[in-house]
Design an enzyme around this catalytic site. Structure first.
Site, PDB file in Angstrom:
ATOM      1  N   ARG A   1       0.856  -1.149  -0.055  1.00 52.05           N
ATOM      2  CA  ARG A   1       0.215  -0.008   0.011  1.00 52.05           C
ATOM      3  C   ARG A   1       0.930   1.235  -0.150  1.00 52.05           C
ATOM      4  NH1 ARG A   1      -5.092  -1.249   3.954  1.00 52.05           N
ATOM      5  NH2 ARG A   1      -5.898  -3.137   2.951  1.00 52.05           N
TER       6      ARG A   1
ATOM      7  N   ASP B   1     -15.000   8.568   9.870  1.00 48.90           N
ATOM      8  CA  ASP B   1     -13.947   7.683   9.433  1.00 48.90           C
ATOM      9  C   ASP B   1     -12.560   8.159   9.667  1.00 48.90           C
ATOM     10  OD1 ASP B   1     -13.879   4.536   8.049  1.00 48.90           O
ATOM     11  OD2 ASP B   1     -11.826   5.768   7.846  1.00 48.90           O
TER      12      ASP B   1
END
Length: 280
Positions: A38, A149
């Protein structure tokens, strides 16, 4: 000598500890390849040749202050689906909402729903679809949905409300026709967008669940915190749940993920269904 194409043991340990302290998420050694995969995009964006250079940039050249948001976005897991664990939404429709409205004395009460780990917004919009259908039938309440979030990337997706067509397959056909429209982007794969009438009822905000307090109302009716606590240490799980309970109105409901049912055994609330708890 360690391979420059991989994070060094020391740098992975520092990143793991940092993420644990900042957002409560565990990154054991088994997650190392995932983290590297990632972060490769960040190496390209920063024009860095190797993970060794990235470690230098983060920890030895004071890059962490500007990089922390990108780092959190990269390593947080954002698995989400429309109508995931549909039993919870069926319960909202058949039981929870009616009971919550019956408790209220005000005319046309505002029902507040909070998706506390909303990822790209699928959970928040699923709740909004269910509630919008109920409002059209009952016409005796209003609703607002908050999605929060830690990742700014997924929050932006929620605000845009554009999703691949295959992602909304679990949405019942009637709701698809009422709440989804074709997104028009030439040459792109088929996409849909949540209709503006529903988007107006859902807002998104960044929140770190590890914060000592949350800047939101304390009369929320339903809080969904599903499939995120499994990434937290037990002590942090208890703190997060305690803080969220403080934002529920008496009689309000906390919904955990089915995979987190054992976490719920320590909650001082009345369990009314699998992974569903009521504040008494």
């Amino acid at each position: 000598m360690e391979d420059d194409d991989h994070l060094s043991d020391a740098d992975f340990s520092k990143i793991s500890n940092l993420i644990g302290q900042q957002v409560g998420i565990k990154l054991p050694p088994g997650k190392r390849l995932m983290v590297e995969g990632r972060l490769r995009r960040r190496l390209r964006a920063l024009n860095l040749a190797s993970f060794s250079d990235y470690g230098d940039y983060l920890f030895r050249r004071d890059g962490l202050e500007t990089e922390i948001t990108y780092l959190i976005n990269a390593v947080t897991t954002n698995k989400t689906d429309f109508f995931r664990e549909p039993e919870h939404f069926e319960l909202m429709q058949k039981k929870l909402v009616a009971e919550l409205i019956a408790q209220r004395r005000d005319r046309m009460p505002l029902l507040k729903v909070w998706s506390a780990a909303s990822s790209t917004g699928a959970e928040a919009y699923t709740a909004a679809m269910v509630l919008a259908d109920m409002v059209s039938q009952r016409r005796d309440f209003r609703f607002a949905v908050l999605g929060t979030d830690i990742s700014t990337d997924v929050l932006e997706t929620g605000r845009r409300a554009i999703y691949p067509a295959e992602q909304v397959v679990p949405v019942p056909p009637g709701m698809q026709s009422r709440y989804l429209m074709q997104a028009r982007r030439p040459g792109a794969r088929p996409e849909v967008r949540i209709v503006p009438e529903l988007r107006r009822l859902v807002r998104f905000d960044q929140l770190n669940l590890m914060s000592e307090s949350y800047p939101y109302d304390r009369d929320v009716d339903i809080i969904l915190l599903r499939n995120v606590l499994i990434y937290f240490e037990k002590a942090d799980q208890a703190k997060v749940i305690s803080r969220l309970i403080g934002h529920l109105r008496p009689g309000g409901y906390l919904l955990l993920g089915h995979s987190e049912s054992m976490i719920g055994t320590s909650i001082t609330m009345r369990q009314v269904a699998p992974a569903v708890f009521q504040k008494t």
